[in-house]
Scaffold this active site. Structure first.
Site, PDB file in Angstrom:
ATOM      1  N   ASP A 220     107.702 -24.509 -33.044  1.00 21.52           N
ATOM      2  CA  ASP A 220     107.561 -25.409 -34.187  1.00 21.52           C
ATOM      3  C   ASP A 220     108.496 -26.601 -34.047  1.00 21.52           C
ATOM      4  O   ASP A 220     109.406 -26.617 -33.215  1.00 21.52           O
ATOM      5  CB  ASP A 220     107.893 -24.636 -35.469  1.00 21.52           C
ATOM      6  CG  ASP A 220     107.283 -25.271 -36.717  1.00 21.52           C
ATOM      7  OD1 ASP A 220     106.573 -26.282 -36.603  1.00 21.52           O
ATOM      8  OD2 ASP A 220     107.522 -24.726 -37.811  1.00 21.52           O
ATOM      9  N   ASP A 272     101.878 -29.565 -42.803  1.00 20.89           N
ATOM     10  CA  ASP A 272     101.507 -28.297 -43.423  1.00 20.89           C
ATOM     11  C   ASP A 272     100.347 -28.461 -44.404  1.00 20.89           C
ATOM     12  O   ASP A 272     100.261 -29.443 -45.151  1.00 20.89           O
ATOM     13  CB  ASP A 272     102.693 -27.692 -44.158  1.00 20.89           C
ATOM     14  CG  ASP A 272     103.776 -27.205 -43.214  1.00 20.89           C
ATOM     15  OD1 ASP A 272     103.554 -27.234 -41.982  1.00 20.89           O
ATOM     16  OD2 ASP A 272     104.846 -26.798 -43.694  1.00 20.89           O
TER      17      ASP A 272
END
Length: 594
Positions: A220, A272
């Site tokens: 990530d 997101d």
């Protein structure tokens, strides 16, 4: 025409046999996509896929972030794994249980590390350890996923921990002038990959993950500046000898899409999907998302479409389906959510609470027709984009077209229409509604439906025998070194194929025929030079028209048709056009099969 820089060496696609059961059919289509040998015909997307042999189809499963957020525990992850089985989701292909961030321990200086500078697991949250959790998940026939971010922890550098199996230490490889992005404990320094010991540090971390039984790794906080880290982790994961699906996150730069595709099995195309608008800390709790976060994916899915294919997928983020309206989406919107993810061939990683699935959402998630659309190995293109009206289409290897019509608006009904010509064929098609399974009968020329706000209609259109079927050149196989270009107007589809200026430069289409017959085929081309660019036309490996003339069309924007009749066998056929002079082939737009 003169060759622009760049080359394309993606996967080769062959036709798959039709299956009656949707999931078996999708598997057959997806597995009929072997890697191309060097120098042979190649097929979009326009970059080499990772050759680690993984993610031939998009991953399916569950990830902890959306619902569990910052509070994962051993008990919570086990409960989700249990629910994956009891709900029947595992039987439909959802097999990954992925532990995301916040499993680690932190102090005031960032991540607490082990004796070799790697993050320490919080034993209060995971008292049995990660390997025991992975074993529990594996015992249920599921796969275990894990999480990391680029760099080396400040505490590792402060302690100057050794790098396992080497004479090097943390300070030897850390660039303390820059800090990596990290969403939890922060305090992650860059790794200087010019320094000895840097690759070995990442290798040691990958070996640890492999020894624990990790099957899927999400890295990530990746940006373009992290390409050295992405390369290092790719090498490290391969070196473990364990198959580990490699996922990148998040909001990656499309300019580097060929690199992401070469190195990884999936990559997040946006930020997101969660709205962070719940009542709990850091916006946790329900709702998990909202319609705006879903509709923003339509444009990114269209922009990234060309880069998806077996071995590497555009990841639109977690599926927020399972817990009813409380996730922040109506039932119509949730069906549209799943439809877009399926059409885009995005990984299907659920973010909801599997222990509290409702019957409406379980029916959505276990719909084999929808899963088959996701697992067919083809990412759809957007062919209509008019305000709230959108239409997406893809042609599967057996010749069927899957078409999704959307009303993305938040209010007001919309009548959304598509012509079969827009989808790439003409005439009549047998239509099936894939959400309901209802037979829509034979439909000629076009399809139209009135949709509520946020509603979708997903259909399979099987062209009738004798229809003209269009095969875009950019979706065909073509000689390595060819490019898909769009700098000369008037083409059909998303571009045209510009092959190298060389004898043998070629494009090859896979064409279905219901019976053995002689059939008309039309090749649309442009030749802006004064010289002809003759090509051999072959069918199933036999030349049927040697040195067929493809004369000058005056300009590169003047497209014309060359029509001939060729022999086809019943089932799949390959039709290849191959340049016979050093000038190469003309620019090729499409092949129509009558």
């Amino acid at each position: 025409m003169p060759r622009p820089p760049g080359s394309r060496t993606p996967l080769s696609r062959t036709a798959g046999a039709r299956r009656t059961a949707p999931l078996r059919r999708a598997l057959a289509l997806a597995l009929a996509l072997p890697l191309a040998a060097a120098g042979q015909l190649t097929d979009p997307p326009p970059a080499a896929a990772s050759d680690n042999g993984l993610s031939i189809r998009p991953a399916m499963g569950w990830s902890s972030w959306s619902f569990v957020r910052r509070w994962p525990t051993e008990a919570k992850i086990k409960a989700q794994a249990d629910a994956m089985l009891s709900s029947g989701l595992k039987d439909k292909g959802y097999i990954h249980i992925n532990l995301d961030d916040f499993y680690q321990k932190c102090d005031a200086n960032g991540f607490i590390v082990d004796d070799y500078g790697r993050w320490a697991v919080d034993e209060k949250k995971f008292p049995s350890g990660i390997k025991a959790l992975a074993d529990y998940i594996h015992d249920k026939g599921l796969k275990f996923g894990f999480y990391v971010t680029p760099g080396i922890a400040k505490n590792a550098v402060t302690r100057n921990t050794p790098i396992e199996g080497t004479p090097y230490r943390a300070k030897d490889i850390a660039d303390t002038s820059k800090q990596e992005k990290n969403y939890n404990c922060k305090n992650m320094y860059y790794i200087d990959y010019s320094k000895p010991g840097s690759q070995e540090f990442v290798n040691s971390w990958a070996r640890q993950f492999a020894s624990w039984g990790v099957d899927y790794l999400k890295i990530d906080g990746v940006g373009s500046h992290d390409i050295p880290d992405v390369r290092a982790w790719d090498k490290a994961l391969r070196a473990t000898g364990r198959p580990i699906n490699y996922a990148l996150s998040n909001n990656l730069a499309i300019a580097d899409a060929p690199t992401w595709r070469q190195l990884a099995n999936s990559w997040r195309t946006q930020g997101d999907v969660e709205c962070y608008c719940g009542p709990g800390p850091n916006g946790s709790g329900y709702p998990l998302t909202d319609w705006g976060h879903i509709t923003s994916r339509f444009t990114s899915a269209a922009n990234w479409q060309q880069y998806a294919g077996p071995g590497g997928w555009n990841d639109l983020d977690s599926l927020q389906i399972g817990n009813g309206d409380q996730v922040g989406l109506t039932a119509d919107q949730r069906r549209s959510h799943l439809t877009l993810w399926a059409m885009a061939a995005s990984p299907l990683l659920l973010g909801t609470d599997l222990t509290a699935l409702n019957t409406t959402d379980t029916a959505m998630l276990t719909n084999e027709r929808l899963i088959a659309v996701n697992q067919d190995g083809v990412a759809a293109k957007r062919i209509v984009n008019s305000g709230a009206k959108q239409v997406w289409s893809k042609r599967e290897a057996d010749g069927d077209h899957v078409i999704a019509l959307f009303n993305t608006g938040a209010s007001g009904n919309q009548t959304v229409s598509v012509t079969w010509a827009q989808a790439g064929f003409t005439g009549t098609a047998q239509v099936t509604d894939l959400w309901s399974g209802r037979d829509g009968g034979a439909v000629a020329d076009s399809y139209s439906v009135t949709l509520r706000p946020g509603e979708t209609r997903l259909i399979r259109a099987a062209p009738a025998a004798g229809n003209t079927v269009r095969h875009e050149a950019e979706n065909a196989s073509y000689t390595a070194g060819s490019t898909v270009d769009s700098n000369h107007g008037g083409f059909s589809g998303s571009g045209f194929v510009n092959t190298p200026n060389a004898v043998g430069s070629s494009v090859e289409w896979t064409v279905e025929s219901a019976s053995a017959r002689s059939a008309p085929v039309t090749v649309r081309y442009a030749n802006g030079t004064a010289q002809g660019r003759p090509m051999d036309v072959s069918v199933n490996g036999t030349v049927v028209a040697a040195g067929r003339a493809f004369d000058s069309t005056g300009t590169w924007t003047n497209w014309t048709d060359a029509t001939l009749t060729v022999p086809l066998q019943a089932g799949a056929n390959t039709i290849r056009v191959s340049a016979t002079t050093a000038n190469g082939a003309p620019n090729l737009d499409y092949l129509d099969r009558g």
